[in-house]
Design a protein around this motif. Structure first.
Motif, PDB file in Angstrom:
ATOM      1  N   ARG A 175       0.841  -1.191   0.000  1.00  0.00           N
ATOM      2  CA  ARG A 175       0.000   0.000   0.000  1.00  0.00           C
ATOM      3  C   ARG A 175       0.875   1.239   0.000  1.00  0.00           C
ATOM      4  O   ARG A 175       1.224   1.783   1.042  1.00  0.00           O
ATOM      5  N   SER A 176       1.275   1.685  -1.156  1.00  0.00           N
ATOM      6  CA  SER A 176       2.113   2.881  -1.236  1.00  0.00           C
ATOM      7  C   SER A 176       1.676   3.724  -2.419  1.00  0.00           C
ATOM      8  O   SER A 176       1.292   3.184  -3.471  1.00  0.00           O
ATOM      9  N   GLN A 177       1.748   5.045  -2.229  1.00  0.00           N
ATOM     10  CA  GLN A 177       1.350   5.946  -3.304  1.00  0.00           C
ATOM     11  C   GLN A 177       2.303   5.852  -4.479  1.00  0.00           C
ATOM     12  O   GLN A 177       1.890   5.971  -5.636  1.00  0.00           O
ATOM     13  N   SER A 178       3.578   5.624  -4.219  1.00  0.00           N
ATOM     14  CA  SER A 178       4.541   5.504  -5.316  1.00  0.00           C
ATOM     15  C   SER A 178       4.203   4.313  -6.207  1.00  0.00           C
ATOM     16  O   SER A 178       4.354   4.385  -7.424  1.00  0.00           O
ATOM     17  N   ARG A 179       3.734   3.240  -5.600  1.00  0.00           N
ATOM     18  CA  ARG A 179       3.325   2.064  -6.378  1.00  0.00           C
ATOM     19  C   ARG A 179       2.102   2.387  -7.241  1.00  0.00           C
ATOM     20  O   ARG A 179       2.043   2.037  -8.419  1.00  0.00           O
ATOM     21  N   ILE A 180       1.137   3.089  -6.688  1.00  0.00           N
ATOM     22  CA  ILE A 180      -0.066   3.459  -7.446  1.00  0.00           C
ATOM     23  C   ILE A 180       0.292   4.405  -8.585  1.00  0.00           C
ATOM     24  O   ILE A 180      -0.198   4.266  -9.708  1.00  0.00           O
ATOM     25  N   ASP A 181       1.167   5.379  -8.309  1.00  0.00           N
ATOM     26  CA  ASP A 181       1.593   6.312  -9.361  1.00  0.00           C
ATOM     27  C   ASP A 181       2.302   5.574 -10.489  1.00  0.00           C
ATOM     28  O   ASP A 181       2.120   5.895 -11.673  1.00  0.00           O
ATOM     29  N   HIS A 182       3.113   4.586 -10.131  1.00  0.00           N
ATOM     30  CA  HIS A 182       3.796   3.778 -11.155  1.00  0.00           C
ATOM     31  C   HIS A 182       2.781   3.011 -11.997  1.00  0.00           C
ATOM     32  O   HIS A 182       2.901   2.963 -13.233  1.00  0.00           O
ATOM     33  N   LEU A 183       1.780   2.424 -11.352  1.00  0.00           N
ATOM     34  CA  LEU A 183       0.751   1.686 -12.092  1.00  0.00           C
ATOM     35  C   LEU A 183      -0.015   2.615 -13.034  1.00  0.00           C
ATOM     36  O   LEU A 183      -0.346   2.231 -14.159  1.00  0.00           O
ATOM     37  N   ARG A 184      -0.277   3.831 -12.575  1.00  0.00           N
ATOM     38  CA  ARG A 184      -1.011   4.781 -13.407  1.00  0.00           C
ATOM     39  C   ARG A 184      -0.189   5.211 -14.622  1.00  0.00           C
ATOM     40  O   ARG A 184      -0.732   5.318 -15.733  1.00  0.00           O
ATOM     41  N   ARG A 185       1.100   5.462 -14.419  1.00  0.00           N
ATOM     42  CA  ARG A 185       1.952   5.834 -15.552  1.00  0.00           C
ATOM     43  C   ARG A 185       2.051   4.696 -16.560  1.00  0.00           C
ATOM     44  O   ARG A 185       1.990   4.914 -17.773  1.00  0.00           O
ATOM     45  N   THR A 186       2.187   3.481 -16.053  1.00  0.00           N
ATOM     46  CA  THR A 186       2.260   2.315 -16.936  1.00  0.00           C
ATOM     47  C   THR A 186       0.957   2.139 -17.703  1.00  0.00           C
ATOM     48  O   THR A 186       0.961   1.838 -18.909  1.00  0.00           O
ATOM     49  N   ALA A 187      -0.172   2.338 -17.012  1.00  0.00           N
ATOM     50  CA  ALA A 187      -1.480   2.189 -17.660  1.00  0.00           C
ATOM     51  C   ALA A 187      -1.684   3.252 -18.737  1.00  0.00           C
ATOM     52  O   ALA A 187      -2.261   2.971 -19.799  1.00  0.00           O
ATOM     53  N   GLU A 188      -1.230   4.478 -18.491  1.00  0.00           N
ATOM     54  CA  GLU A 188      -1.373   5.542 -19.487  1.00  0.00           C
ATOM     55  C   GLU A 188      -0.595   5.214 -20.760  1.00  0.00           C
ATOM     56  O   GLU A 188      -1.076   5.439 -21.876  1.00  0.00           O
ATOM     57  N   LYS A 189       0.607   4.686 -20.595  1.00  0.00           N
ATOM     58  CA  LYS A 189       1.392   4.288 -21.761  1.00  0.00           C
ATOM     59  C   LYS A 189       0.714   3.150 -22.513  1.00  0.00           C
ATOM     60  O   LYS A 189       0.658   3.140 -23.746  1.00  0.00           O
ATOM     61  N   SER A 190       0.186   2.183 -21.758  1.00  0.00           N
ATOM     62  CA  SER A 190      -0.492   1.048 -22.380  1.00  0.00           C
ATOM     63  C   SER A 190      -1.743   1.494 -23.125  1.00  0.00           C
ATOM     64  O   SER A 190      -2.026   1.026 -24.235  1.00  0.00           O
ATOM     65  N   MET A 191      -2.519   2.424 -22.527  1.00  0.00           N
ATOM     66  CA  MET A 191      -3.735   2.907 -23.181  1.00  0.00           C
ATOM     67  C   MET A 191      -3.415   3.737 -24.419  1.00  0.00           C
ATOM     68  O   MET A 191      -4.174   3.734 -25.395  1.00  0.00           O
ATOM     69  N   LYS A 192      -2.305   4.451 -24.396  1.00  0.00           N
ATOM     70  CA  LYS A 192      -1.897   5.217 -25.579  1.00  0.00           C
ATOM     71  C   LYS A 192      -1.632   4.276 -26.742  1.00  0.00           C
ATOM     72  O   LYS A 192      -2.061   4.537 -27.879  1.00  0.00           O
ATOM     73  N   SER A 193      -0.951   3.175 -26.474  1.00  0.00           N
ATOM     74  CA  SER A 193      -0.694   2.174 -27.508  1.00  0.00           C
ATOM     75  C   SER A 193      -1.990   1.507 -27.945  1.00  0.00           C
ATOM     76  O   SER A 193      -2.216   1.268 -29.139  1.00  0.00           O
ATOM     77  N   TYR A 194      -2.872   1.227 -26.977  1.00  0.00           N
ATOM     78  CA  TYR A 194      -4.163   0.590 -27.274  1.00  0.00           C
ATOM     79  C   TYR A 194      -5.006   1.468 -28.193  1.00  0.00           C
ATOM     80  O   TYR A 194      -5.576   0.992 -29.178  1.00  0.00           O
ATOM     81  N   ARG A 195      -5.073   2.771 -27.885  1.00  0.00           N
ATOM     82  CA  ARG A 195      -5.889   3.678 -28.702  1.00  0.00           C
ATOM     83  C   ARG A 195      -5.305   3.838 -30.102  1.00  0.00           C
ATOM     84  O   ARG A 195      -6.047   3.989 -31.082  1.00  0.00           O
ATOM     85  N   SER A 196      -3.978   3.839 -30.181  1.00  0.00           N
ATOM     86  CA  SER A 196      -3.349   3.952 -31.497  1.00  0.00           C
ATOM     87  C   SER A 196      -3.707   2.758 -32.376  1.00  0.00           C
ATOM     88  O   SER A 196      -4.030   2.911 -33.559  1.00  0.00           O
ATOM     89  N   LYS A 197      -3.675   1.564 -31.812  1.00  0.00           N
ATOM     90  CA  LYS A 197      -4.048   0.360 -32.564  1.00  0.00           C
ATOM     91  C   LYS A 197      -5.538   0.365 -32.887  1.00  0.00           C
ATOM     92  O   LYS A 197      -5.948  -0.046 -33.976  1.00  0.00           O
ATOM     93  N   LEU A 198      -6.344   0.824 -31.935  1.00  0.00           N
ATOM     94  CA  LEU A 198      -7.789   0.877 -32.152  1.00  0.00           C
ATOM     95  C   LEU A 198      -8.139   1.835 -33.286  1.00  0.00           C
ATOM     96  O   LEU A 198      -9.022   1.560 -34.110  1.00  0.00           O
ATOM     97  N   LYS A 199      -7.455   2.950 -33.335  1.00  0.00           N
ATOM     98  CA  LYS A 199      -7.708   3.936 -34.385  1.00  0.00           C
ATOM     99  C   LYS A 199      -7.452   3.349 -35.769  1.00  0.00           C
ATOM    100  O   LYS A 199      -8.194   3.609 -36.726  1.00  0.00           O
ATOM    101  N   ARG A 200      -6.414   2.525 -35.875  1.00  0.00           N
ATOM    102  CA  ARG A 200      -6.084   1.897 -37.156  1.00  0.00           C
ATOM    103  C   ARG A 200      -6.841   0.590 -37.383  1.00  0.00           C
ATOM    104  O   ARG A 200      -6.843   0.062 -38.499  1.00  0.00           O
ATOM    105  N   GLY A 201      -7.460   0.064 -36.303  1.00  0.00           N
ATOM    106  CA  GLY A 201      -8.170  -1.212 -36.426  1.00  0.00           C
ATOM    107  C   GLY A 201      -7.253  -2.406 -36.438  1.00  0.00           C
ATOM    108  O   GLY A 201      -7.688  -3.515 -36.771  1.00  0.00           O
ATOM    109  N   ASN A 202      -5.997  -2.225 -36.039  1.00  0.00           N
ATOM    110  CA  ASN A 202      -5.033  -3.324 -36.054  1.00  0.00           C
ATOM    111  C   ASN A 202      -5.362  -4.353 -34.976  1.00  0.00           C
ATOM    112  O   ASN A 202      -5.343  -4.032 -33.783  1.00  0.00           O
TER     113      ASN A 202
END
Length: 551
Positions: A175-202
């Motif tokens: 239970r640490s805020q640094s861990r949650i912040d890390h998860l959020r940064r990782t999720a943002e990068k993953s969603m950016k890649s997800y949306r890019s693929k979704l936009k192209r339909g890949n």
């Protein structure tokens, strides 16, 4: 009935697609109504439309399509429960006349061929497709801040936000805020890649689920946002009075759809066994005592799907046995009443989200939001709380905006009620009561979200004030420490001067040949110059110098 019976010039899919593509090329120099906002939709049709289906009413399941059907159809019949029919070809619903209303469910990522064919048959406003497929985004060259149209110009289209809560049952969570912040940064990068693929339909197949937003609330709780877009229209070219299309992002199970941060990225086809979605909590009076209503006719095959039920959303079953709690006599006449079950489901999901936000807000400041007693000495915790509260306020504001759009729709349902004049006053009163109940439910959700937002702002103010007080306390503490040092220095400075004075090599002390008056002659000018530098106003001296130079 054949598609060709439509007298419109857009009676076939190719004409429908060509109309969208041509309009997308209309510039502001040619018309007041430029088509820049339709370029992404035109590109989607251009990439995915199969011209070989032109002139044929048969829509086969396309190669690479997911196992579940993309389109489901309800013909609303008075006096009996409508049965969902999966659509595998246009003949399925072209051969049947619906005396009043019909519902079409589109589930998941769409096929350009299906959208063009059904769009041409029903003369669907392409704005409906553009509004739902906004994840396609504008092209780089045409980023003109074009958003979906204003409510007044698209009153037959309504977009809902569907939020589903989930959990990562992490073993021995830290239970640490640094861990949650890390998860959020990782999720943002993953969603950016997800949306890019979704936009192209890949990697997307027809029927795959689409996720618009992924939010991490804490280390083991998250939520996903999906869209449900509704299109209302009377049918002019047949005896059918009206139809409604319900376009849902929720299609195939998310474990069998393209992977995102809600799954294990290392093994995208094997979701983290501990990850699952919470069921959307629905309640009906006496539902426990009516198993014939709460049991579905389409249970999941656990042997075939294995553990896939652990990532199943409640929304994935919305199209099955739809309307079981509605009066069929009213439902087939009144389009707003026919959507009562859908609106109830979305509002229940929203209520769960608000409950989660309320719980997390209480935790963010150690459960002390109600008494203004915050740990003033823990400066870091207060800064972390401000960051979490800012994120929470932004989420609540987004949800409030969407809820207000739905409430605005209920209050200005306009000419849709003219499609549904009931022959019985009793039925009309029941429909009005149901719609009024929905309006009250959504007003309650808005009030609840506004209360949480104000609660959030109040907590932010408390956190900011406590941070300022903590900073002031630290300044006072530093001042006290400096005072002690000053007192200590005031004791040792005279002693140091005395020892230095008597340690000088002067005649009077018998240690040299320099007279004592030399000490005072040298010391007094140095002291005077030091005092001048310390107390003189050098800005005034600088001004005098500038005046002298100017003269």
């Amino acid at each position: 009935m054949d598609v060709e019976t439509n007298d419109s010039i857009f009676a076939n899919p190719a004409s429908y697609v060509n109309a969208v593509m041509k309009y997308s090329k209309v510039s502001s120099e040619e018309s007041l109504y430029s088509g820049h906002g339709y370029e992404s939709l035109a590109d989607f049709f251009h990439r995915g439309y199969d011209s070989n289906t032109e002139g044929s009413r048969h829509l086969q399941v396309e190669r690479g399509q997911a196992s579940s059907q993309f389109a489901w159809w309800y013909v609303l019949t008075p006096g009996q429960q409508s049965v969902p029919r999966p659509i595998s070809s246009l003949n399925t619903f072209a051969a049947t006349e619906a005396p009043y209303g019909q519902l079409l469910f589109f589930r998941g990522y769409p096929s350009a061929t299906w959208l063009a064919t059904i769009g041409s048959y029903y003369m669907i406003d392409p704005e409906f497709y553009r509004k739902h497929l906004d994840f396609l985004g504008p092209t780089t060259a045409t980023r003109n801040f074009i958003k979906p149209s204003l409510p007044s110009s698209s009153s037959s289209i309504l977009k809902l936000r569907l939020t589903t809560l989930g959990s990562h049952a992490v073993e021995n969570p830290i239970r640490s805020q640094s861990r949650i912040d890390h998860l959020r940064r990782t999720a943002e990068k993953s969603m950016k890649s997800y949306r890019s693929k979704l936009k192209r339909g890949n990697g997307w197949r027809t029927g795959d689920s689409v996720v618009r937003q992924y939010t991490i609330h804490n280390e083991d709780q998250f939520s996903i946002d999906q869209a449900i877009t509704i299109y209302f229209s009377p049918v002019e070219h047949s005896t059918r009075k009206w139809f409604i299309i319900i376009f849902m992002d929720c299609g195939e199970d998310l474990r069998a759809s393209p992977a995102g941060p809600w799954l294990d990225d290392a093994e995208p086809w094997k979701a983290n066994f501990h990850s699952h979605f919470f069921p959307t909590s629905l309640h009906r009076s006496n539902i426990v005592l009516q198993p014939q209503l709460w049991k579905d006719n389409h249970p999941l095959n656990k042997k075939e799907l294995g553990n896939i039920q652990r990532m199943t959303q409640s929304a994935s079953r919305l199209h099955l046995r739809y309307g079981r709690f509605l009066d069929s006599d009213i439902m087939f006449r009144n389009p707003i009443y026919a959507l009562h079950e859908l609106f109830t489901f979305v509002s229940s999901a929203e209520l769960q989200f608000l409950d989660l936000m309320a719980e997390n807000l209480e935790k963010d400041l150690g459960g002390q939001l109600n008494d203004d007693e915050i740990d003033l000495d823990n400066y870091e915790i207060n800064l972390i709380s401000q960051s979490n509260l800012l994120r929470a306020r932004r989420l609540l504001e987004e949800h409030i905006q969407d809820l207000n759009e739905v409430l605005c729709f209920f209050r200005h349902k306009g000419n849709m009620m003219t499609w549904s004049k009931s022959s019985r006053q009793e039925n009309s009163d029941m429909a009005d009561t149901a719609v009024n109940d929905l309006e009250q439910d959504y007003q309650y959700l808005i009030n609840r979200a506004e209360t949480l937002r104000l609660h959030c702002e109040r907590a932010m103010t408390i956190a900011m004030n406590s941070a300022s007080i903590a900073e002031a306390r630290r300044g006072i503490q530093q001042g006290k420490s400096l005072f002690k040092f000053t007192v200590l220095a005031s004791l040792y400075v005279p002693l140091s001067f005395t020892t230095s004075f008597f340690g000088m090599n002067i005649v009077q002390f018998g240690n040299g040949d320099v007279n004592i008056w030399v000490f005072f002659v040298v010391t007094l000018p140095i002291f005077g110059i030091s005092a001048l530098f310390l107390f003189y106003d050098w800005q005034k001296l600088h001004k005098l110098y500038r005046r002298w130079v100017a003269i």
